[in-house]
Design a protein around this motif. Structure first.
Motif, PDB file in Angstrom:
ATOM      1  N   SER A 113      -2.379   7.603   5.296  1.00 13.12           N
ATOM      2  CA  SER A 113      -1.841   8.723   4.525  1.00 13.12           C
ATOM      3  C   SER A 113      -2.650   9.975   4.819  1.00 13.12           C
ATOM      4  N   VAL A 144      10.770   8.262   5.509  1.00 13.73           N
ATOM      5  CA  VAL A 144      11.094   6.834   5.432  1.00 13.73           C
ATOM      6  C   VAL A 144      12.123   6.466   6.486  1.00 13.73           C
ATOM      7  N   ARG A 194      -1.565   2.387  -3.154  1.00 15.00           N
ATOM      8  CA  ARG A 194      -0.378   2.209  -2.294  1.00 15.00           C
ATOM      9  C   ARG A 194       0.928   2.224  -3.089  1.00 15.00           C
ATOM     10  N   ARG A 197       4.159   3.536  -1.176  1.00 14.56           N
ATOM     11  CA  ARG A 197       4.616   2.597  -0.154  1.00 14.56           C
ATOM     12  C   ARG A 197       5.271   1.358  -0.782  1.00 14.56           C
ATOM     13  N   GLN A 206      10.985   1.827   4.734  1.00 17.70           N
ATOM     14  CA  GLN A 206       9.671   1.769   5.354  1.00 17.70           C
ATOM     15  C   GLN A 206       9.092   3.178   5.446  1.00 17.70           C
ATOM     16  N   VAL A 207       7.932   3.371   4.871  1.00 19.67           N
ATOM     17  CA  VAL A 207       7.277   4.677   4.937  1.00 19.67           C
ATOM     18  C   VAL A 207       6.642   4.847   6.316  1.00 19.67           C
ATOM     19  N   LEU A 210       3.300   9.803   5.173  1.00 14.03           N
ATOM     20  CA  LEU A 210       3.099  10.106   3.762  1.00 14.03           C
ATOM     21  C   LEU A 210       2.077  11.235   3.658  1.00 14.03           C
TER      22      LEU A 210
END
Length: 243
Positions: A113, A144, A194, A197, A206-207, A210
């Motif tokens: 991140s 995403v 998290r 996520r 699905q990230v 971020l």
């Protein structure tokens, strides 16, 4: 018994303000016998530090706390938010520009991140700013992969339970979409480990990127990646919640 007064200040709070550790971690250091006051091992957190006292942690003399300061830092990906990593990965604190005092982070951003990370020389302040009771929203831009269901995003405002863990209200909206990739705006108040996520994975998303863009009233803005900018004292006083 008060934490400040004629006797001085409780040693755990003093250590937190000195940037050694959070108050909770300072109490652990005391319990492990790693703190000395005037050459005597401290055995109880209800020990007070007065002006002129000498405090030593792990054999190193600790300077008296400075005035409380706060910095904005644009964390890049690839760094962990810890002072030491057992796996030997590079840390945020190893990569900070020279000249900063010892600082602790307000919350964390995981390895992959990026974005706004607040840093302070006052561990007690860091703990206070992390508390959900402040009502401060952490805001993110999230890319995403997958099919976004706007109704599913809207339902997050009621909170969600994932694998037996209850997450509070999450603000989430679709900003743009291109094929199977979308950008979302996400806001939350708890900031659990998290959390973004895990919530996105719960929705089948699905990230892939971020970025934290705000923490309460403090914004990432156009702060360049890897740089630090101190929050002016006047702004800090205006924005801090009451102690």
């Amino acid at each position: 018994m008060t934490e400040t007064g004629p006797q001085g200040e409780r040693i755990a709070k003093w250590l937190a303000r000195a940037g050694v550790a959070s108050r909770r971690d300072a109490e652990k250091l005391i319990g492990e016998g790693r703190v000395k006051l005037n050459n005597t091992v401290v055995t109880h957190p209800a020990t007070f530090v007065a002006a002129g006292d000498l405090v030593v942690v792990n054999g190193t003399l600790v300077d008296a706390p400075e005035r409380t300061r706060l910095w904005r830092y644009h964390k890049p990906t690839g760094l962990v938010t810890t002072h030491k990593d057992p796996q030997g990965r590079p840390t945020v604190f190893e990569k900070l520009p020279p000249g900063l005092p010892r600082v602790v982070s307000v919350g964390r951003l995981d390895l992959n991140s990026e974005g706004l990370l607040l840093l302070t020389n006052d561990g007690a302040l860091a703990r206070r700013l992390e508390l959900p009771a402040n009502g401060w929203i952490r805001r993110y831009r999230v890319r995403v992969f997958g099919t976004v269901d706007p109704a599913g995003l809207a339902a997050l405002a009621q909170g969600v339970t994932i694998d037996g863990v209850r997450y509070g209200a999450v603000e989430a909206g679709l900003d743009s979409r291109k094929g199977d990739n979308s950008w979302l705006s996400v806001g939350l108040r708890e900031g659990r480990n998290r959390e973004v996520r895990r919530v996105m994975a719960h929705l089948g998303l699905q990230v892939t990127r971020l970025i934290r863009v705000a923490y309460g009233p403090f914004q990432l803005g156009n702060l360049p990646r890897g740089t630090v900018d101190e929050v002016p004292t006047k702004v800090l006083r205006e924005q801090l919640p009451a102690a």
